[in-house]
Scaffold this motif. Sequence first.
Motif, short mmCIF file in Angstrom:
data_model
loop_
_atom_site.label_atom_id
_atom_site.label_comp_id
_atom_site.label_asym_id
_atom_site.label_seq_id
_atom_site.Cartn_x
_atom_site.Cartn_y
_atom_site.Cartn_z
N ALA A 1 0.84 -1.21 0.00
CA ALA A 1 0.00 0.00 0.00
C ALA A 1 0.87 1.25 0.00
CB ALA A 1 -0.92 -0.02 1.22
N PRO A 2 1.65 1.46 -1.06
CA PRO A 2 2.60 2.58 -1.05
C PRO A 2 1.94 3.95 -0.90
CG PRO A 2 2.43 1.64 -3.26
CD PRO A 2 1.69 0.72 -2.32
N ALA A 3 0.74 4.09 -1.38
CA ALA A 3 0.07 5.40 -1.32
C ALA A 3 -0.77 5.57 -0.05
CB ALA A 3 -0.82 5.58 -2.55
N HIS A 4 -0.83 4.54 0.79
CA HIS A 4 -1.77 4.60 1.92
C HIS A 4 -1.15 4.32 3.29
CE1 HIS A 4 -4.95 4.91 -1.01
NE2 HIS A 4 -4.51 3.83 -1.61
N LEU A 5 0.01 3.71 3.34
CA LEU A 5 0.54 3.27 4.64
C LEU A 5 0.80 4.44 5.59
CD1 LEU A 5 1.38 0.86 6.37
CD2 LEU A 5 3.71 1.13 5.48
N VAL A 6 1.37 5.52 5.08
CA VAL A 6 1.66 6.66 5.95
C VAL A 6 0.36 7.25 6.51
CG1 VAL A 6 2.65 8.97 6.07
CG2 VAL A 6 3.87 7.15 4.85
N ASP A 7 -0.65 7.40 5.65
CA ASP A 7 -1.94 7.90 6.14
C ASP A 7 -2.56 6.94 7.15
OD1 ASP A 7 -2.09 10.34 4.69
OD2 ASP A 7 -2.78 9.27 2.91
N ALA A 8 -2.47 5.65 6.87
CA ALA A 8 -3.05 4.67 7.79
C ALA A 8 -2.37 4.75 9.15
CB ALA A 8 -2.92 3.26 7.21
N TYR A 9 -1.05 4.94 9.15
CA TYR A 9 -0.33 5.08 10.42
C TYR A 9 -0.79 6.35 11.15
CZ TYR A 9 3.29 5.52 13.93
OH TYR A 9 3.95 5.67 15.14
N GLY A 10 -0.90 7.45 10.41
CA GLY A 10 -1.33 8.70 11.02
C GLY A 10 -2.72 8.61 11.61
N ILE A 11 -3.61 7.92 10.92
CA ILE A 11 -4.98 7.74 11.43
C ILE A 11 -4.96 6.88 12.69
CG2 ILE A 11 -7.21 6.68 10.90
CD1 ILE A 11 -6.66 7.63 7.93
N ALA A 12 -4.14 5.82 12.68
CA ALA A 12 -4.02 4.97 13.86
C ALA A 12 -3.43 5.76 15.03
CB ALA A 12 -3.15 3.75 13.56
N ARG A 13 -2.53 6.64 14.71
CA ARG A 13 -1.94 7.50 15.73
C ARG A 13 -2.98 8.45 16.31
NH1 ARG A 13 3.15 11.63 14.50
NH2 ARG A 13 3.02 12.70 16.49
N ARG A 14 -3.77 9.05 15.47
CA ARG A 14 -4.85 9.93 15.93
C ARG A 14 -5.82 9.16 16.81
NH1 ARG A 14 -7.90 12.34 11.04
NH2 ARG A 14 -8.80 10.26 11.01
N ASP A 15 -6.18 7.95 16.40
CA ASP A 15 -7.08 7.11 17.20
C ASP A 15 -6.47 6.78 18.57
OD1 ASP A 15 -8.87 7.14 15.09
OD2 ASP A 15 -8.36 5.12 14.39
N TYR A 16 -5.15 6.58 18.59
CA TYR A 16 -4.45 6.30 19.86
C TYR A 16 -4.64 7.47 20.82
CZ TYR A 16 -0.49 6.13 23.09
OH TYR A 16 0.30 6.17 24.22
N TYR A 17 -4.47 8.68 20.33
CA TYR A 17 -4.62 9.86 21.18
C TYR A 17 -6.05 9.97 21.73
CZ TYR A 17 -0.14 11.86 19.52
OH TYR A 17 1.18 12.11 19.24
N TYR A 18 -7.03 9.77 20.85
CA TYR A 18 -8.42 9.83 21.32
C TYR A 18 -8.67 8.77 22.40
CZ TYR A 18 -10.23 13.07 17.71
OH TYR A 18 -10.51 14.16 16.93
N ALA A 19 -8.19 7.56 22.15
CA ALA A 19 -8.42 6.47 23.10
C ALA A 19 -7.72 6.75 24.43
CB ALA A 19 -7.93 5.14 22.52
N LEU A 20 -6.53 7.34 24.36
CA LEU A 20 -5.82 7.69 25.58
C LEU A 20 -6.61 8.72 26.39
CD1 LEU A 20 -3.23 7.40 27.27
CD2 LEU A 20 -2.19 9.14 25.81
N ALA A 21 -7.16 9.70 25.70
CA ALA A 21 -7.97 10.72 26.38
C ALA A 21 -9.29 10.14 26.89
CB ALA A 21 -8.22 11.89 25.45
N ASP A 22 -9.83 9.13 26.20
CA ASP A 22 -11.02 8.45 26.71
C ASP A 22 -10.74 7.85 28.09
OD1 ASP A 22 -12.60 8.90 24.43
OD2 ASP A 22 -12.09 6.95 23.53
N ARG A 23 -9.57 7.23 28.22
CA ARG A 23 -9.21 6.52 29.45
C ARG A 23 -8.70 7.45 30.55
NH1 ARG A 23 -6.45 3.58 25.63
NH2 ARG A 23 -4.45 4.28 26.45
#
Length: 199
Positions: free
Chosen positions: A132-154
């Motif tokens: 996924a050469p055109a998508h991996l960096v975005d997918a990582y960034g989205i996962a990173r954003r989700d991590y922050y939201y989840a951390l703030a949830d907890r």
Amino acid sequence: MQDVRRLAEEIVRREGGFVNDPDDPGGATNFGVTIHTLRRLRPGEKVGVDEVRRLTREEAIEIYLEHYFRGARIAELPEPLWPTVFDMQVNAGANAVRILQRLLRDMGLEVAVDGMIGPQTIGAAHQAIDMAPAHLVDAYGIARRDYYYALADRRPASRKFARRRDGGKGGWITRAEEFIAPRFHLTDAQHRARVAGWS
């Protein structure tokens, strides 16, 4: 080849100067270098808040290059991942690599989620960029954003880092989105819906 020193300089710019926020588990921090990190890197020395305050921009850059980029083996990942994983490694330590490893597993690749970049993670990351050469960096960034939201949830005390006082995107979210293509940024309404349950 990317200029890694420039990446480190950009991280220092994002991190800003000295802060000692009681809601930040990192404690006293200067240019993103926490008191705990400085104590680990200066064994046998007395490291307190004043030593953190005196840390220079150039010292922070060298710490990032030596311990967060080269020491963490980020250079062995596919080059497109360097900026976002390096930035996250500074911001969240081994969780940066765990996010990548979980993403690789979600892509069906065999990798342990241990927070360390070793041969298995390196190989899987190179496979993933080929897949996924055109998508991996975005997918990582989205996962990173989700991590922050989840951390703030907890951790309610951390919500101020993900949501501004006016309800808009906080520093964690805007920082993650610096590494995501604009078409994948959350709208203000989507962000507000995501944090609506927070008090």
